[in-house]
Design an enzyme around this catalytic site. Sequence first.
Site, short mmCIF file in Angstrom:
data_model
loop_
_atom_site.label_atom_id
_atom_site.label_comp_id
_atom_site.label_asym_id
_atom_site.label_seq_id
_atom_site.Cartn_x
_atom_site.Cartn_y
_atom_site.Cartn_z
N LYS A 1 0.88 -1.17 0.00
CA LYS A 1 0.00 0.00 0.00
C LYS A 1 0.91 1.22 0.00
O LYS A 1 1.45 1.63 1.04
CB LYS A 1 -0.88 -0.02 1.25
CG LYS A 1 -2.25 0.61 1.08
CD LYS A 1 -2.26 2.06 0.69
CE LYS A 1 -1.99 3.00 1.82
NZ LYS A 1 -1.80 4.40 1.36
N GLU B 1 9.12 1.29 11.30
CA GLU B 1 10.16 2.31 11.15
C GLU B 1 9.45 3.65 11.18
O GLU B 1 8.70 3.99 10.26
CB GLU B 1 10.92 2.12 9.85
CG GLU B 1 11.76 0.85 9.87
CD GLU B 1 12.66 0.70 8.65
OE1 GLU B 1 12.77 1.64 7.86
OE2 GLU B 1 13.24 -0.39 8.51
P1 NAD Z 1 1.90 8.41 7.63
O1 NAD Z 1 2.07 7.65 8.87
O2 NAD Z 1 0.87 9.46 7.55
O3 NAD Z 1 1.60 7.45 6.39
C1 NAD Z 1 2.46 6.38 6.01
C2 NAD Z 1 1.64 5.34 5.27
O4 NAD Z 1 0.68 4.80 6.18
C3 NAD Z 1 0.85 5.88 4.07
O5 NAD Z 1 0.91 4.93 3.03
C4 NAD Z 1 -0.57 5.97 4.63
O6 NAD Z 1 -1.56 5.82 3.65
C5 NAD Z 1 -0.59 4.78 5.57
N1 NAD Z 1 -1.60 4.87 6.64
C6 NAD Z 1 -2.09 5.98 7.23
N2 NAD Z 1 -3.00 5.64 8.16
C7 NAD Z 1 -3.08 4.29 8.17
C8 NAD Z 1 -3.83 3.34 8.93
N3 NAD Z 1 -4.69 3.73 9.86
N4 NAD Z 1 -3.65 2.03 8.69
C9 NAD Z 1 -2.77 1.62 7.73
N5 NAD Z 1 -2.05 2.47 6.98
C10 NAD Z 1 -2.19 3.79 7.20
O7 NAD Z 1 3.35 8.98 7.34
P2 NAD Z 1 3.76 9.99 6.22
O8 NAD Z 1 3.27 11.35 6.64
O9 NAD Z 1 3.36 9.44 4.89
O10 NAD Z 1 5.35 9.93 6.31
C11 NAD Z 1 6.10 10.72 7.15
C12 NAD Z 1 6.53 9.95 8.38
O11 NAD Z 1 7.27 8.80 8.02
C13 NAD Z 1 7.46 10.76 9.24
O12 NAD Z 1 7.08 10.63 10.59
C14 NAD Z 1 8.82 10.12 9.03
O13 NAD Z 1 9.72 10.31 10.08
C15 NAD Z 1 8.44 8.70 8.82
N6 NAD Z 1 9.49 7.97 8.12
C16 NAD Z 1 10.24 7.07 8.84
C17 NAD Z 1 11.28 6.37 8.21
C18 NAD Z 1 12.13 5.38 8.97
O14 NAD Z 1 12.82 4.60 8.35
N7 NAD Z 1 12.12 5.40 10.30
C19 NAD Z 1 11.54 6.58 6.85
C20 NAD Z 1 10.77 7.50 6.16
C21 NAD Z 1 9.73 8.18 6.82
#
Ligand code: NAD
Length: 491
Positions: free
Chosen positions: A178, A253
């Site tokens: 996804k 992550e």
């Molecule tokens: P997000 O958590 O909003 O979304 C990430 C993914 O999760 C998207 O595909 C979204 O559609 C999905 N999602 C959202 N709600 C969900 C639910 N209830 N159930 C299942 N899936 C769901 O994050 P974002 O805003 O897209 O990305 C930014 C974040 O990602 C930042 O906090 C960043 O630090 C983190 N990040 C972490 C790493 C790492 O390796 N630690 C790497 C890149 C980004």
Amino acid sequence: MTIREEAIDYLQLIDGELRPAQGGGWIESVNPASGQVWARIPAGAADDVDDAVRAARAALDPWRSLPAAARAAALHAWAATVRENLDTLWRLDTTGNGRARREAEPAIAGAATQIDFHAGLAETITGDTVLVSDTATTYSIREPYGVVGLIIPWNAPLAMFLAKVSAAIAAGNTIVVKPPERASVSVLAAAQLIEKAGIPPGVVNVVTGEGATAGEALVKHPDVRKISFTGSTATGRRITENSVLNVKALALELGGKSPNIVFADADLDQAAAGVAAGIYTASAGQACIAGSRILIQKSIFDEFVERLRARASAMVLGDPLDAGTDMGPLAFDGQYEKVREYLESGREEGATVAFGGRYGRALFPADSPFAGGYFVEPTLFVTEDPHLRVCREEIFGPVAVAIPFTDEDDAVRVANDSGYGLAAGVWTQNLACGHRMTRRLEAGTVWVNTYRRLHWALPFGGQKESGNGISNGPGTLDEWLEHKSVWIEHG
Ligand code: NAD
């Protein structure tokens, strides 16, 4: 094989077929550099996830039963097709999320190499022989989970897709992905290359859509045995709750608020370059490992802030497709609004803007194609109070905060006073101090006299609320394998 770059509607990959959402809905993709719609992706939901999981289940036995060398050969072929299409792929990735070419292109090329690395590891999956009885042969093996799910964020969608999927299927799993609803196009385009490389239908499936619909359906699906999630800590908590229903394995992550610590004895030129690159040119600060808390020793505080100002003012903001651009826009309107809100709240809380703070139309002439884009200039707050929101919360934009410290103990105290524990940087010419700091800092990765250096052969993961999964490194396939013990009684 070439991908049709001009196509506006992109389709999901389910069971080897390109399909719209069963519900018929679409999500518009906006080019964040211009604010204009440039593509649409299917608004997939639970029925699409169901079909994808069914296809992955059907593909599982034939795929996991292949000799590892055959899986490896298919992965090498996939890496080759990614390289052949690199130019199209980085353009689609950058158009989708605004990540500057100088970041996106090498990241995707690196991910192709990582596919090859995982192909090599496919043939190294081992177990242990542990003889516990004279009358039996006892050993353990490692097996793929089965059907696994992958949920990824928008800041580096394609590189993450290539890296994670190749590890999962090298281990013999089949997968449903996804991708992020704001930046799925490059992933859908790259998914079209998978079967051209000889990976059978159903081994890799991609369902697009909102997190609350398609994402939740994947997490709750009873036939998905593991979820690997990269994204925000808030979503990670929600996924943890939902995966409890099926006692699903999880790798998380998550976010970060990483300290980048500059001691007075550092090579200040080198440190200023590394600290500025650790946040501003790191996808305009939209990197989980961005060094967003800059801790500076008191005696050099003002001088170092000046050096950062000079670096930031030389950065080129603009067309992310241009190789000369240092910083593109933020990835979408919601992120743009969130960052602008932090610019306000930082001032209201009493932090001082040392430089930057402007955004949007203030940065370009009215007739510029980027006047409607989501650009924010490199910004630095300074404060002595590490408890402000801008010091504690992940802003995920080109906005850093500089905090003074007195000595090594004080630096450790401020650095570790965070719920996050993803990464940390230390700048000093005293390597004894550098070595001590690597042990004292609560972070999954610590860099000394460099920052944001990752390699597929070095493990990567977060401590504390930054997550619990480990990717990369020689043991990276472990994330996708579970253990089975065997006891053969022979008397
Ligand atoms: P997000 O958590 O909003 O979304 C990430 C993914 O999760 C998207 O595909 C979204 O559609 C999905 N999602 C959202 N709600 C969900 C639910 N209830 N159930 C299942 N899936 C769901 O994050 P974002 O805003 O897209 O990305 C930014 C974040 O990602 C930042 O906090 C960043 O630090 C983190 N990040 C972490 C790493 C790492 O390796 N630690 C790497 C890149 C980004």
